[in-house]
Design an enzyme around this catalytic site. Structure first.
Site, PDB file in Angstrom:
ATOM      1  N   LEU A   1       0.816  -1.214   0.000  1.00  0.00           N
ATOM      2  CA  LEU A   1       0.000   0.000   0.000  1.00  0.00           C
ATOM      3  C   LEU A   1       0.847   1.260   0.000  1.00  0.00           C
ATOM      4  O   LEU A   1       0.442   2.286  -0.540  1.00  0.00           O
ATOM      5  CB  LEU A   1      -0.922   0.013   1.227  1.00  0.00           C
ATOM      6  N   GLY A   2       2.011   1.207   0.615  1.00  0.00           N
ATOM      7  CA  GLY A   2       2.869   2.385   0.685  1.00  0.00           C
ATOM      8  C   GLY A   2       4.107   2.077   1.493  1.00  0.00           C
ATOM      9  O   GLY A   2       4.241   1.023   2.120  1.00  0.00           O
TER      10      GLY A   2
ATOM     11  N   ASP B   1       1.690  14.753  14.500  1.00  0.00           N
ATOM     12  CA  ASP B   1       1.911  14.663  13.052  1.00  0.00           C
ATOM     13  C   ASP B   1       0.582  14.704  12.304  1.00  0.00           C
ATOM     14  O   ASP B   1       0.331  13.904  11.400  1.00  0.00           O
ATOM     15  CB  ASP B   1       2.680  13.390  12.704  1.00  0.00           C
TER      16      ASP B   1
ATOM     17  N   LYS C   1       7.236  -0.507   5.475  1.00  0.00           N
ATOM     18  CA  LYS C   1       6.245  -0.688   4.424  1.00  0.00           C
ATOM     19  C   LYS C   1       4.906  -1.112   5.020  1.00  0.00           C
ATOM     20  O   LYS C   1       4.853  -1.746   6.075  1.00  0.00           O
ATOM     21  CB  LYS C   1       6.725  -1.738   3.422  1.00  0.00           C
ATOM     22  N   VAL C   2       3.825  -0.767   4.310  1.00  0.00           N
ATOM     23  CA  VAL C   2       2.475  -1.130   4.728  1.00  0.00           C
ATOM     24  C   VAL C   2       1.853  -2.003   3.648  1.00  0.00           C
ATOM     25  O   VAL C   2       1.881  -1.654   2.466  1.00  0.00           O
ATOM     26  CB  VAL C   2       1.592   0.112   4.974  1.00  0.00           C
TER      27      VAL C   2
ATOM     28  N   LYS D   1       1.676  -3.033   8.975  1.00  0.00           N
ATOM     29  CA  LYS D   1       2.867  -2.179   8.892  1.00  0.00           C
ATOM     30  C   LYS D   1       4.079  -2.988   9.356  1.00  0.00           C
ATOM     31  O   LYS D   1       4.122  -3.469  10.482  1.00  0.00           O
ATOM     32  CB  LYS D   1       2.692  -0.932   9.752  1.00  0.00           C
TER      33      LYS D   1
ATOM     34  N   GLY E   1       7.710   4.178   3.623  1.00  0.00           N
ATOM     35  CA  GLY E   1       8.313   5.409   4.116  1.00  0.00           C
ATOM     36  C   GLY E   1       9.500   5.075   4.979  1.00  0.00           C
ATOM     37  O   GLY E   1      10.000   3.943   4.975  1.00  0.00           O
ATOM     38  N   GLY E   2       9.968   6.068   5.745  1.00  0.00           N
ATOM     39  CA  GLY E   2      11.127   5.851   6.587  1.00  0.00           C
ATOM     40  C   GLY E   2      10.892   4.792   7.648  1.00  0.00           C
ATOM     41  O   GLY E   2      11.822   4.150   8.112  1.00  0.00           O
ATOM     42  N   PHE E   3       9.620   4.579   8.051  1.00  0.00           N
ATOM     43  CA  PHE E   3       9.294   3.611   9.084  1.00  0.00           C
ATOM     44  C   PHE E   3       9.313   2.187   8.564  1.00  0.00           C
ATOM     45  O   PHE E   3       9.466   1.245   9.315  1.00  0.00           O
ATOM     46  CB  PHE E   3       7.901   3.898   9.644  1.00  0.00           C
TER      47      PHE E   3
END
Length: 684
Positions: free
Chosen positions: A352-353, A472, A359-360, A375, A355-357
């Site tokens: 799905l997406g 955030d 993947k989802v 996540k 980022g720095g954290f």
């Protein structure tokens, strides 16, 4: 003097009624820190696991647990009961394996103080002199002992009680599968059972549903046509009552949702507290006996036990240890194999997406039609993972219809996976900022999303046992469910602290363009810093653009300044998203822009609270007449942006040091600043 005192007294009474009238819904996933919000009496207590234990395995005792504030069930000056909806999870653990009693009831009463009531068949609601109850009450009973005095149908039934313990209608306990097949359900079997009670004031119909699962059945166990207007008062108390007789059971409430403004959300049973069940103790004794007998059995049986033990040891070695934060969060820990299967091996098609954290992934839990978002924390963001896990232990208890729910987690060696509700319509930023979105949000949809996010933030700031600062808030972290309701997600940066205490200073984290100026100066968190970020979201929704657009004309670079300049010149319609084609409620748009400017003010004292924002959006207050200037600055002189980024809204930084530009009046600082020190990407 006496007149002044009378005025103050009347004002306090008015404010008390105002607060109670604002309470439309609440949610408890466990009750570990909920005692300030509950009135307990009798033998009721909150167990160490976080469950409410209404009664112990002691004969002839009662226990009550009521929400501490009254709920308004009728509009002011109108004799018509409002609709309501509730869901809760119960468990009854009998003293003996097949014998217990007497049961529990969900009750709506004029007072939470029922200490004069009797145990046994009265369920702690009435006494023998009050069978014909003069003060009206309503209850749904979950009865495990048949009492001929009240013409009970059996010793395992659900009934609707109105002003009497003799049920108006009752039926054997059970639930319906998706194929409309009815299954029997034993109330005192020690199993967690979820109940849903829905009253429709328009249809004048009451529906009761049961299930041992998280999903709400389509068919009702009980459906009863009744007008509760003559039963319920203007304000009543909601809660639970239970009792024991010569037979005793421990009666537990594990979670509870209540809603006066819509359908109550179903509880995720795996996320609820554990039952401190005496059944478990008896099972351990039986297992010890079986083990002693097995030592005398044949060598073959012994060999089988040894093989089984080796298998269990191997499985335990492959699992990571259970830490204290996991026990505090709740019982549900997904297996790695379960999540790997749900996401098709964490395949790219399910991505799905990222980022720095990490993947989802989109997933579908085995044996269920439920979709989830998984996540997977990346190894590159290992720093801070332990801190994040400690936050999850608290944030995992948050439940609100406008928050993305954390369902559980998985740990396998160094892997950490978090499981959330799946939001099929993605994030708000896709609809606002994509050049060619598949769907253009109407103003009605946008206004609904704004109100939902505001309600979720109000819950975080005031509605839970601790204050939660999200840190955030932005369009990318507003997710949309199947009905396009806005839900606040991504709590990776959230901070919690006790109501009324000082959260202190912390490192500056968040997204560029949404950071309050006082936060970047001192690092001190308040709920007002979330309000500042929400102001940016309000303007984003109205204008269809990011807080900072480096590709825009110089005078349009900073959204707040641009909107304010148009406001001063009387050309406020020029800032409204052109993709709406002029189809919007002008009064609502102007109110949203006013609120956006108020929330975006550089001075935290000028910004409203989220409670005030919600009341503005619900039109309980008129739109603010005066909007102070947000404090101007020359953005070209005060920014230092990477031209290749395309939009400062994409930065997710934490600031080591910052040089602030002073605006034209040289008395205030702006939220737009240039870095004099280094900027690092915060590992998320």
């Amino acid at each position: 003097m006496s007149q002044t005192f009378a005025v103050i007294l009347l004002l306090l009474i008015f404010l008390t009624h105002l607060v109670s009238s604002l309470i439309q819904d609440f949610s408890f996933i466990g009750f570990k820190k909920a005692s300030p919000n509950l009135t307990l009496n009798g033998v009721a207590e909150i167990a160490p696991t976080g469950a409410i234990r209404l009664t112990t395995e002691t004969q002839r005792v009662i226990g009550h647990a009521f929400y501490s504030l009254p709920i308004r069930f009728k509009p002011i000056g109108v004799n018509r009961a409002l609709s309501f909806s509730t869901s809760f999870a119960i468990a009854m653990v009998p003293e003996f394996v097949t014998l217990g009693g007497h049961g529990l009831a969900f009750a709506i009463t004029p007072t939470p103080d029922l200490r004069g009531s009797l145990p046994s068949q009265y369920l702690g609601l009435l006494n023998s002199s009050r069978v014909n109850f003069s003060s009206h009450f309503f209850a749904v009973e979950f009865d495990t002992v048949r009492d001929l005095e009240f013409e009970d149908i059996n010793d395992n039934h659900v009934g609707i009680d109105i002003n009497s313990m003799e049920s108006s209608i009752s039926t054997p306990a059970g639930y319906f599968l998706a194929n409309s097949t009815k299954k029997e359900l034993f109330l005192d079997g020690g199993r967690v059972i979820q109940a849903w009670i829905d009253y429709d004031s328009n249809k004048k119909r009451l529906d009761v549903k049961l299930s041992p699962f998280s999903e709400k059945p389509k068919l009702s166990l009980l459906s009863y046509d009744v007008d509760l207007s003559s039963v319920l008062g203007d304000e009543m108390y909601v809660g639970f009552s239970a009792s024991t007789g010569l037979l005793a059971s421990s009666h537990y409430i594990l979670g509870w949702n209540f809603n006066m403004s819509g359908e109550a959300f179903s509880l995720s049973l795996p996320s609820l507290p554990r039952i401190p069940s005496s059944i478990k103790k008896r099972k351990k004794k039986r297992q010890s006996l079986i083990l002693g007998v097995s030592l005398l059995c044949s060598l073959l049986i012994f060999a089988v036990l040894v093989a089984a033990s080796l298998f269990v040891v191997r499985k335990v070695k492959d699992e990571d240890r259970v830490e204290e934060w996991e026990l505090d969060f709740g019982p549900h820990r997904f297996s790695y194999r379960e999540l790997k299967k749900a996401t098709n091996g964490f395949g790219d098609k399910e991505l799905l997406g990222s980022g720095g954290f990490g993947k989802v992934y989109k997933g579908k839990l085995p044996g269920s039609d439920e979709f989830v978002a998984v996540k997977r924390i990346s190894h590159e963001s290992r720093q801070g993972v332990r801190e994040f896990m400690s936050e999850v232990s608290s944030i995992g208890h948050l439940r609100h219809r406008n928050l993305v729910q954390l369902l559980g987690w998985c740990r396998r060696r160094d892997d950490l996976l978090l499981v959330y509700d799946f939001m099929p319509n993605g994030s708000l930023d896709m609809y606002l900022f994509d050049e060619n979105p598949e769907v253009i949000l109407t103003w009605k949809q946008r206004f609904k999303i704004i109100k939902g996010v505001a309600s979720g933030l109000l819950y975080l700031h005031e509605g839970w046992e601790q204050t939660v600062i999200h840190r955030d808030i932005k369009a990318a972290n507003v997710l949309l469910d199947s009905e396009m309701n806005g839900r606040v997600g991504d709590f990776g940066l959230a901070k919690l602290y006790e109501h009324g205490s000082d959260p202190g200073a912390t490192r500056v984290v968040g997204t560029f363009g949404y950071l309050a100026p006082e936060l970047t100066k001192s690092g001190k968190l308040t709920t007002s810093t979330d309000v500042y970020a929400f102001g940016a979201v309000l303007l984003e929704v109205a204008c269809g653009r990011r807080p900072i657009e480096t590709s825009a004309l110089p005078e349009e670079l900073v959204m707040v300044d641009w909107v304010w300049s148009r406001w001063q010149s009387g050309d406020i319609r020029d800032v409204v998203d052109r993709r709406l084609n002029g189809e919007f409620d002008e009064e609502e748009v102007v109110m949203v822009i006013k609120l956006g400017l108020l929330c975006s003010n550089n001075s935290p004292e000028v910004r409203p609270t989220m409670r005030q924002v919600v009341m503005y959006l619900e039109k309980q207050f008129p739109s603010p007449e005066v909007v102070p200037a947000p404090d101007f600055l020359d953005a070209n002189d005060s920014m230092c942006l990477d031209e290749r980024s395309g939009s400062a809204g994409e930065f997710e930084d934490f600031v080591d040091s910052a040089r602030f530009y002073s605006g034209p009046n040289e008395t205030t600082t702006s939220s737009i600043f240039s870095f004099s020190g280094k900027t690092r990407t915060d590992p998320r």
